[in-house]
Design an enzyme around this catalytic site. Structure first.
Site, short mmCIF file in Angstrom:
data_model
loop_
_atom_site.label_atom_id
_atom_site.label_comp_id
_atom_site.label_asym_id
_atom_site.label_seq_id
_atom_site.Cartn_x
_atom_site.Cartn_y
_atom_site.Cartn_z
N SER A 132 1.07 -1.17 0.06
CA SER A 132 -0.12 0.15 0.01
C SER A 132 0.87 1.21 -0.02
O SER A 132 2.05 1.22 0.44
CB SER A 132 -0.93 -0.02 1.42
OG SER A 132 -1.39 1.30 1.43
N TYR A 176 -2.70 0.30 10.69
CA TYR A 176 -2.75 -0.04 9.27
C TYR A 176 -1.28 0.30 8.70
O TYR A 176 -0.52 -0.53 8.09
CB TYR A 176 -3.54 0.43 8.40
CG TYR A 176 -3.78 0.35 7.00
CD1 TYR A 176 -4.50 -0.86 6.68
CD2 TYR A 176 -3.53 1.16 5.91
CE1 TYR A 176 -4.37 -1.45 5.26
CE2 TYR A 176 -3.63 0.83 4.44
CZ TYR A 176 -3.89 -0.52 4.32
OH TYR A 176 -3.98 -0.94 2.98
N1 LIG Z 1 -8.42 -0.15 -1.37
C1 LIG Z 1 -7.32 0.66 -1.23
O1 LIG Z 1 -7.61 2.00 -1.19
C2 LIG Z 1 -6.00 -0.16 -1.05
C3 LIG Z 1 -4.98 0.88 -1.31
C4 LIG Z 1 -3.69 0.18 -0.86
C5 LIG Z 1 -3.62 -1.06 -0.75
N2 LIG Z 1 -4.86 -2.03 -0.35
C6 LIG Z 1 -4.90 -3.37 -0.09
O2 LIG Z 1 -5.30 -4.04 -1.10
C7 LIG Z 1 -5.71 -5.40 -0.37
C8 LIG Z 1 -6.93 -5.70 -0.97
O3 LIG Z 1 -7.66 -4.72 -0.49
P1 LIG Z 1 -9.00 -4.26 -1.36
O4 LIG Z 1 -9.04 -2.94 -1.34
O5 LIG Z 1 -9.27 -4.83 -2.67
O6 LIG Z 1 -10.23 -4.55 -0.48
P2 LIG Z 1 -11.60 -5.65 -0.61
O7 LIG Z 1 -12.11 -5.60 0.72
O8 LIG Z 1 -12.30 -5.28 -1.59
O9 LIG Z 1 -10.99 -7.10 -0.68
C9 LIG Z 1 -10.31 -7.65 0.15
C10 LIG Z 1 -10.56 -8.96 0.28
O10 LIG Z 1 -10.09 -9.93 1.40
C11 LIG Z 1 -10.71 -10.72 1.85
N3 LIG Z 1 -10.45 -10.83 3.27
C12 LIG Z 1 -10.39 -10.22 4.14
N4 LIG Z 1 -10.15 -10.76 5.42
C13 LIG Z 1 -9.92 -11.88 5.02
C14 LIG Z 1 -9.23 -13.01 5.92
N5 LIG Z 1 -9.05 -13.35 7.04
N6 LIG Z 1 -9.23 -14.31 5.21
C15 LIG Z 1 -9.65 -14.51 4.11
N7 LIG Z 1 -9.98 -13.12 3.30
C16 LIG Z 1 -10.09 -12.16 3.71
C17 LIG Z 1 -12.22 -10.02 1.77
O11 LIG Z 1 -13.22 -10.71 1.98
C18 LIG Z 1 -12.20 -9.34 0.37
O12 LIG Z 1 -12.58 -10.34 -0.44
C19 LIG Z 1 -5.27 -5.26 1.01
O13 LIG Z 1 -4.24 -5.84 1.39
C20 LIG Z 1 -5.41 -3.67 1.19
O14 LIG Z 1 -4.78 -3.32 2.40
C21 LIG Z 1 -5.98 -1.28 -0.71
#
Ligand SMILES: NC(=O)c1ccc[n+]([C@@H]2O[C@H](COP(=O)([O-])OP(=O)(O)OC[C@H]3O[C@@H](n4cnc5c(N)ncnc54)[C@H](O)[C@@H]3O)[C@@H](O)[C@H]2O)c1
Length: 275
Positions: free
Chosen positions: A148, A161
């Protein structure tokens, strides 16, 4: 989508944790378009099954919780049973703290919130790495972890975070060091992206979703030199590059930012687009 005969990932098999939604599901779809087979490990079993069902013979769901070693191991077994090999492990499941600052944290909640958030964001990646290590070593494969902007800079989350994502950077560096020359280990660091990213149950934020926050898209767009909030699909190509031995065989221990240029925000005012 039909399998391309010239995809960057032809014949490879990948696991994507958190692959049922958001950035993970965009990776799943792009990996399949590039010729890979994919196993989806996600705690949202319904969404994992319905995404896999759209790609019969090319995707399988392995519902589970990344904080449990057995669930990571079950995904490795499912990938191997379904597709005969494992080449890429993508640790991506994560939860957010919705920028809660230390001053505003109820002292009683701090410890359970830390345990829950770090269990997903950091322990989940370590357990996945351990579960997939043998198969990836045999295949000469790769691990890719979703970092991230919060793994590189302050201000993209609260202390829980940001600390968790900085820990992921350390994990990538250590594993790249330990596992060379057998397994390449890299990260992709997306910037703010409109997804349903949720928070820890311990702080009552499990039902909160980033894409429901008013003004989030405009706020993200304003903060980046490229001037837009990326969609999940905008990050998927970085994972294709790092998972493709033909295109990144000399890359390990790297973090590829996919954040609209946060590194070059600079000091003064930016010019308006086109001026
Ligand atoms: N959205 C943002 O702004 C952003 C920015 C930088 C990094 N990220 C990172 O990207 C990654 C994906 O996040 P996203 O934004 O796509 O969110 P999202 O919620 O759309 O996707 C995350 C997925 O992880 C699954 N999940 C959560 N906890 C879990 C667990 N304990 N076991 C199994 N599955 C689990 C959820 O069901 C979901 O399908 C994360 O690591 C997040 O920190 C997101």
């Amino acid at each position: 989508m039909e399998q391309s005969s010239r995809g960057w990932l032809d014949g490879l098999t990948a696991i994507v944790t958190g692959g049922a939604h958001g950035i993970g599901s965009a990776i799943v779809e792009r990996y399949i378009a590039e010729g890979a087979n994919v196993c989806i490990l996600d705690r949202d079993a319904d969404a994992a099954h319905s995404l896999a069902a759209r790609y019969p013979g090319r995707a399988v769901a392995s519902p589970g919780d990344v904080t449990r070693f057995e669930d990571n191991a079950a995904a490795v077994a499912a990938a191997q049973e379904s597709f005969g090999r494992l080449d890429v492990f993508i640790g991506n499941a994560g939860v957010f703290d919705f920028n809660r600052p230390l001053r505003k944290f109820d002292t009683d909640l701090l410890s359970p919130a830390f345990d829950e958030l770090f269990a997903v964001n950091v322990k989940g990646y370590i357990l996945g790495a351990k579960a997939s290590l043998e198969a990836l070593s045999e295949a000469g494969g790769a691990m890719i972890f979703t970092v991230s902007n919060s793994g590189l800079y302050a201000g993209g989350g609260g202390p829980l975070y940001v600390a968790s994502k900085h820990a992921v950077v350390g994990l990538i560096r250590q594993l790249a060091f330990e596992l060379a020359p057998d397994v390449r280990v890299n990260g992709v660091a997306p910037g703010g992206t409109i997804t349903r990213l949720s928070g820890p149950a311990a702080t009552g934020q499990a039902g909160l979703h980033l894409d429901e926050i008013d003004g989030a898209e405009a706020y993200i767009a304003k903060g980046t030199p490229l001037g837009f909030a990326p969609a999940p699909e905008d990050h998927a190509g970085a994972y294709v590059l790092l998972g493709s031995p033909a295109n990144s065989r000399a890359i390990t221990g790297a973090i590829l930012p996919s954040d609209g240029g946060l590194e070059v925000r600079g000091g003064g005012r930016r010019k308006k687009p086109g001026s």
